[in-house]
Structure formats: C-alpha cells, structure tokens
Design an enzyme around this catalytic site. Structure first.
Site, PDB file in Angstrom:
ATOM      1  CD  GLU A 171      -3.093  -0.933   2.201  1.00  0.00           C
ATOM      2  OE1 GLU A 171      -3.151   0.132   2.839  1.00  0.00           O
ATOM      3  OE2 GLU A 171      -3.923  -1.821   2.317  1.00  0.00           O
ATOM      4  CD  GLU A 229      -3.471  -5.820   4.121  1.00  0.00           C
ATOM      5  OE1 GLU A 229      -4.237  -4.958   4.596  1.00  0.00           O
ATOM      6  OE2 GLU A 229      -2.234  -5.714   4.105  1.00  0.00           O
TER       7      GLU A 229
HETATM    8  C1  FCB Z   1      -4.400  -1.969   5.570  1.00  0.00           C
HETATM    9  C2  FCB Z   1      -3.010  -2.263   6.059  1.00  0.00           C
HETATM   10  C3  FCB Z   1      -2.992  -3.224   7.205  1.00  0.00           C
HETATM   11  C4  FCB Z   1      -4.080  -2.914   8.200  1.00  0.00           C
HETATM   12  C5  FCB Z   1      -5.407  -2.870   7.502  1.00  0.00           C
HETATM   13  C6  FCB Z   1      -6.572  -2.629   8.421  1.00  0.00           C
HETATM   14  O1  FCB Z   1      -4.421  -0.734   4.960  1.00  0.00           O
HETATM   15  O2  FCB Z   1      -2.221  -2.789   5.025  1.00  0.00           O
HETATM   16  O3  FCB Z   1      -1.731  -3.168   7.803  1.00  0.00           O
HETATM   17  O4  FCB Z   1      -3.793  -1.733   8.828  1.00  0.00           O
HETATM   18  O5  FCB Z   1      -5.380  -1.845   6.549  1.00  0.00           O
END
Ligand code: FCB
Length: 783
Positions: free
Chosen positions: A157, A358
């Site tokens: 990210e 994620e």
């Molecule tokens: C993402 C991050 C992770 C965590 C989630 C909730 O943006 O990559 O580390 O903080 O959000």
C-alpha cells in the site's frame, strides 16, 4: 465449479505485518523503526516474535494454504543500509521452517510501512537513496530466505505510506508536505522496481507488489454503480482515482504516470525527482498484483472545497460519508465494489493475475463465557467472498484470498482498540482465542468455498428441542451459569456443537437480563436545525446495529413523553441510552442518569453533568471563523446568534467574543429566536440598519447565514466586497448559495462514531470521558 465453490487451486490465506504483531522491538539487534514510538500504545503487539510457534499452530488449525507476513527492515538491517543483522534474519528463518513444516506456503512482503528510523533521519522516502537501500535490503533478505519463499511482495500500500505518512501526517513519520508525499510515492515505486530487479537477479520465482485499490464513487453510485455522472462529478471521481489508484497501477503495469495526474504532481512537487529511465525500472514485469480492498472512496464535486491533505490536488472535491452500514472503523461496507474493482483490473490490465491480499473488518467483539460470536465479521467476509466469486465467474483472474488478519493486533495509529483478527488476543496475557469467524473460515477453506445457501442459523428453540430441555436451560448453559448439572450441561453443549449454534442476544438476555437494545432518544428537532441531527441518527443507528444492538427510537417532545421514556429505562427495557441533542432535554438526561443505565449525550449539556457527551469544538470553530474575518481586513464584525438556550450557540458566541477581544474589537450582536433562514434575514436587516459601517457577519448556523446572505443582497450589499458572511455547520446548502458560504465544518460521521463508541464502552462497564472533536473552517467565496 458449483454455485458457491472456488476454482481448484484457489489460494486461501491470512495476512499480517511485522510491526503490527511481532513486538520485541529491541530484541537481537533490531534497530528502531519510524513506527516504534508513533502510536500512543506501546509496541509489544502480539509478541509474535516469541510466540510464532503457537501462531503457526493456529494457522495450521485453520487449514490455510498460505500465509502472507512482512519482514521488518530494521530487524534485518538495523541502520537501514550497510551491515546485515543475521540474528534478525534468524527469526524469519525459524518462522519459514515452521510454516513449511505445517504445509503452509509463505508469501513475504518486504516493506509494510516500518522504515528504519536511521533512514528517516537521512530524509526518509522523499529522498531517492532510500529506494536504492531498499533494493539492497531485498537482496539481503532473499539471500537468506529465498530458498523457501514462494512469492515476494515488494511494498505494501504505497499510497498509505506516502500520503498518510508524509502528506496528512496521521501515520509515521507524521510529516505534512504535499511535495514530500508525491516524492515518497515515486521513490516507493522506484524501490519496487529496483527491488523486483534485485529479487529476479537473485533467482526469485514470483514477484509482485500490494496496492490498496479503493473504487471511487459518488454517493448516488454507492447504491447504483451504473449511475451516470455529471461532468463535474465525473472529473472529481477521475481525479481521486488518479491520486489513489492509477498513480501506482499505471507506472507499475504500464510504465507511465496517468496523464491527468502529472500536472498535479508537477504543481506540488515539481517533476525533478522523476528521472529518465525511472519508469522503465518501475514497470518491471511482475507475476501478479496483490489487491487490498476494504472500502470505496465516496466523493462528489464541491467547488471551493479545500484539498484534503491526504489527497494533494483534491481542491473542489468533497469526501462524503454515506449512510450505509459501516464497520467499527466507520468504513462503509460495500462488497459489490470488490467485484467491480476486480472486473476493472482484469479489463484494464488484462495480462496481470490478481490476488486479494487483504480484506477484513474491525467490529466491536464481545468476549462471552462461551466464546466470541463475531457474526458481523463472518457476514462481512462472507459477503465479500460472494462478490469475489461472482467476479471470478465473470472472468476476473483472482487467484487467492487472504483475510486481514490472523490476530487482533496493533492497528497503527489507532493502537489496540481495533479488532480485525480471526483470533482474539488478550493483550494483558497474550492469550489467543479463536473467534467464531476463525472456525467459520476454516470451514470455507476446507470446502474451498461457501456453503450453497447462507446457513439458516439454528435457534435457541432448535437446541432446546434437540437437548430435550427448556429454552431457559439452554440460555443458562451458554451463559456459563453454574446452577446447571454437569450432565445437562454436557447434553446441551453437545446439541450446541452438533447444530453449530451461535448464541444470540436473545439467548444471552434470557439470563443476563440484558435486552441488547439501546434507546435512541430524540428531543424534537428545532426549526432549521435538524439536518445534522438527522445524519447523526442515521450513523449512530448503523454503527450500533453493526455492533449487534437493536435500536428503539423514542421521541422526547412532551412532558408525558419524558415520563414514558424514563419509565421505559427504569424498567430496564434498554441497556443504554443515546440522547440527542440534549439542549432541551437536560432534565431528562439527569433523570435518566439516575436510573444507573449507561447514557451518553450528543452535545455538551447546559448544566455540568456526570453524563459523558460528544461535542464539537464550537468555541474553537467560531474563533477560527472570526479570526479569518479579521485576517481578511474586516473591522466591524457583527454576529447573529441563535436561541441562547442552545449550549452550542452559547459556545459559538463565547468563541466569537474571545477572538474579537484578542483583536481589541467589540461585539455587535443580533439574537435570533430559532435557526431558520427567515430569522437570519431579520437579524441581518437589524444589524445592517443599526451599524452602517458593518463589514462582516459571523452567523451561528448555516440556515441563519443563508437568510442573512439573501437579506444583505436585497439591502444592496455586495457579498463579500461590502459585507463578508461566514456560517457554521457546513450543511449541503452552504455550498449551493451565490456566492458560496464560508462556514465551519462539524464532523458528522465522527461524532456519530464517537457517540457509538462511548456508549459501547459504557456498556462494557469501562470508565469513559467526554469527547470534543475539532471543527474546521471551510473558506469559500462569501468571505
Ligand atoms: C491496511 C493495512 C494493514 C491494516 C489494515 C486494516 O491498509 O495494510 O496493515 O492496517 O489496513
């Protein structure tokens, strides 16, 4: 593939990151990272550094095929560049061996935001050298671990790391410079490219990066993706999409910055940091792209809206909050966006495989005697998996799905209050406990998909029937009461297990006398003053429902209704009360607080009270507006106040007076009986008539201010040339006037979120204190 199953070989996993779980920040020669002291909470996290064996066992229990973790740069190269710390690498060495022994394929992320502090001290990501150091670090990690890692992700990210770390400053290192943010983004991209080269040269099999893709929509599109946009909205959407998404996708996958982004970069940071050849390095071929998806970005065109510091160049774009269901983070839950974004990526970058690296949610978990029944998290993941499944069916090349996250952990600046884990962690003891979502996910993995139909949840009655006992007995057993004989308990628990029964509020309340209901008490909205309250009601309701509460809405309009509400609460028909706004209902607040039932207020009450409240900094906002008028050279500033029994109006007046006083100026006040435009117009006419040299008016509410604006124009005053006007609240209509109204923005969703949290904390018996949120001046043309 059956209706709910996934393609063969689909990869199921969980994701974590080093800083959020490892702890042990000084063990075995690790150097400091920019995150170590940034969050108010201490960085022991889950002590995974010492408990990795147990954590790998948990993963094995889940049956997952893959684990995505991140390597801490400061553990491997404590100074960020130079000497490699073999002891630090030793930790990952052990972890990999355990994972492989458990049959779990390791996916390693090299940079999940924890820059070595030593590199930040040399300038951090805005400095080009950091990218080069990253490539050396990548090579060092590969040398020791490369024989056992399947897939490498360079950076995680980069938008968040660059724009929250160096733009808005809410993430480490907490810097606030648009130029630094753009330069950081470019150097992270460069680090990715150099990292891919280094890894390939060392023989890495699969290499990738992880990007957070946030579909950008207007509020209307949230419920109707296909909705046509006005030209202005389409431009706003495209601009934010360029900043958030295409800024990273296009250089990595097409070797170019989006054409519409370049002028923004140039305006804020120049283009000197983008050197010849950089984009070729960045666009190294990769094997897949990791996609993190949580929520969409909802925006609309709003001329003269100032830029959000996390999106430099977003002038004229309003970031909207929408009344959908939200997680405890306040993030809107829109699973359909996941299909939409996968479809888009597959169309626009058809060569590249995708992986959901994620996805997950923060909800308030309740630990009960018989487990953590996190039904909201299950349904969040289930809905997103259905969306993913339908995207795959429509041709999206999505090869795997990783839940964020294995353990409740240290959620960056938010600390330990966030709960994203499938596994609950008690941070006092480091004890791990699987939540229901973990068991549910284990079934998904074992089945390679969802069950065909959404499971109809077995009820208390089904369990009672199966165990041949009464409902009350089942309720006692699941609530851990000791009055039930061991034999009966065993029979009931067997039925519970066989049926997969998840005790719900009804089961718990039968014994605990908890109703699981919250009363939302509304005092009658005042004329002209209700849009904010309406929005807050909507958000509070959705958040409390998200936390599993049922809401009873009650109107406090007459003395009789006050009596009815008080006896409702005294009879314990509600576990808690949210009262909004309390301006007229002060006596009610006091009366309810004597019942001992937790109560929270929206807005500071008139009489000092023990009841905790959420308010905005009315005085601070009024002072900022007044100071702005003074700074624009206004010397005869009047104020239109609203009804003086409103505490918020009293505070706005106090802030206004204080600012005038500091500038050595005297107040000129005009009261208004209510908050309507008509009253604002009448008060403005009086002020103008009584004070010929009047050159500005600060108004205690936007409706009043809109009335004042019209009256001033009718009286032949040019706004702002002759008379500047500033309002308060930033209601939608404030940006639709001519000229648009300068006003003070009150954070609606944040207030609702704070209110819901305050009540939930009180229901858990925790001590809480009142919350006052900042109000922000929004300068438009009327001043
Ligand atoms: C993402 C991050 C992770 C965590 C989630 C909730 O943006 O990559 O580390 O903080 O959000």
């Amino acid at each position: 593939m059956s209706a709910a199953s996934f393609p063969e070989g689909f990869v199921w996993g969980v994701s974590t990151s080093a800083f959020q779980i490892e702890g042990a920040t000084t063990a075995d020669g690790r150097g400091p990272s920019i995150w170590d002291g940034f969050s108010a909470d201490r960085a022991e996290a889950c002590d995974h550094y010492h408990r990795h064996t147990e954590d790998v066992r948990l993963m094995k229990d889940l049956g997952i095929a893959a684990y995505r973790f991140s390597v801490s740069w400061a553990r491997v190269i404590p100074d960020g560049c130079g000497k490699v710390n073999t002891a630090g690498l030793g930790f990952y060495d052990r972890l990999l061996d355990e994972l492989l022994a458990a049959g779990i394929t390791p996916y390693a992320t090299l940079y999940h935001w924890d820059l070595p502090q030593a590199l930040e001290d040399q300038g951090g990501w805005p400095v080009r050298d950091t990218a080069r150091h990253f490539a050396d670090y990548a090579a060092a990690v590969h040398e020791r671990l490369g024989d056992r890692v399947d897939t490498w992700f360079t950076v995680n990210e980069p938008w968040v790391a660059a724009f929250l770390g160096y733009g808005s400053g809410i993430h480490a290192p907490g810097r606030t410079s648009a130029a630094d943010a753009f330069r950081s983004a470019h150097h992270m991209l460069l680090a990715h490219g150099l990292g891919v080269q280094a890894l390939r040269a060392a023989g890495a099999a699969k290499v990738s990066a992880v990007v957070n893709i946030s579909p950008v929509l207007t509020p209307a599109q949230v419920s109707d993706f296909g909705r046509e946009l006005s030209e202005e909205d389409a431009e706003a959407v495209a601009r934010i999409d360029a900043l958030a998404n295409r800024q990273f996708l296009d250089p990595m996958l097409r070797g170019a910055y989006p054409a519409d982004l370049i002028p923004l970069i140039e305006r804020h940071a120049g283009l000197g940091h983008v050197r010849d050849g950089d984009l070729d390095v960045i666009a190294q071929p990769i094997d897949l792209i990791g996609v993190n998806y949580y929520a969409p970005l909802v925006v609309q065109a709003q001329p003269s809206e100032p830029a959000d510091p996390a999106f430099p160049g977003s002038e004229g774009v309003l970031f909207c909050t929408v009344p959908t269901a939200v997680t405890a983070m306040g993030w809107p839950i829109v699973p359909g966006c996941l299909s939409q974004l996968l479809g888009r990526l597959s169309r626009e970058y058809p060569e590249t495989d995708l992986m959901i690296t994620e996805n997950g949610a923060d909800f308030v978990d309740v630990v009960t005697g018989d487990g953590i029944h996190d039904v909201e998290r299950i349904s969040f993941i289930e809905e997103h998996l259905r969306a993913l499944r339908s995207a795959i069916e429509n041709g999206a090349r999505a090869r795997g799905y990783f839940v964020w996250t294995l353990l409740d952990n240290l959620e960056w600046a938010d600390g330990y209050q966030r709960k994203f884990g499938l596994v609950h962690v008690d941070f006092a003891t480091q004890k791990r406990r699987m939540k229901d979502s973990a068991r549910w996910y284990r079934d998904v993995v074992a089945r390679n998909g969802l069950s065909e139909t959404r499971a109809r949840r077995p009820t208390l009655e089904t369990v009672a029937a199966r165990a041949h006992v009464s409902r009350a007995t089942v309720s006692r057993v699941v609530n851990g009461e000791t009055s039930v004989s061991p034999e009966v308990r065993a029979t009931v628990m067997r039925a519970v297990r066989e049926l997969g029964y998840v005790p719900n509020a009804a089961a718990r309340s039968l014994v605990t006398r908890r109703t699981n209901t919250v009363a939302l008490v509304l005092s009658v909205p005042r004329q002209g003053g209700d849009p904010l309250t309406a929005a807050v009601v909507q958000y509070v309701t959705s958040m409390l429902e998200g936390a599993g509460k049922q809401i009873t809405l009650m109107l406090a309009d007459t003395a009789e209704s006050h009596r009815r509400i008080a006896s409702h609460v005294e009879a314990r028909l509600a576990d808690g009360v949210v009262l909004l706004p309390p301006d007229r209902a002060d006596t009610l607040a006091e009366r309810l607080s004597r019942t001992g039932v937790p109560i929270v207020l929206l807005g500071k009450p008139a009489v000092a009270s023990l009841v905790p409240y959420v308010d905005v900094d009315n005085a601070g906002g009024a002072a900022a507006a007044t100071e702005h008028l003074i700074a624009r050279g206004r010397r005869h500033i009047g104020m239109i106040c609203g009804p003086m029994d409103l505490v918020s109006v009293q505070d706005r007046l106090a802030g206004h007076r204080a600012a005038l006083h500091r500038a050595g100026m005297r107040p000129l006040l005009a009261p208004a009986d209510d908050l309507t435009r008509a009253s604002g117009a009448a008060a403005a006419r009086r002020l103008i008539g009584d004070n010929p040299s009047l050159d500005a008016i600060f108004v205690a509410g936007d409706q009043l201010a809109i009335g004042a604006l019209r009256a001033a124009q009718e009286a032949g005053r040019r706004v702002p040339d002759d008379l500047a006007i500033a309002g308060f609240d930033d209601i939608d209509a404030a940006s639709a006037t001519t000229p648009q109204l300068t006003t003070v923005r009150v954070p609606v969703a944040d207030q609702a979120l704070a209110l819901a949290r305050l009540l939930l904390s009180r229901l858990e018996g925790r001590h809480v204190t009142s919350v006052v949120l900042p109000a922000r001046l929004v300068v438009r043309d009327s001043t």
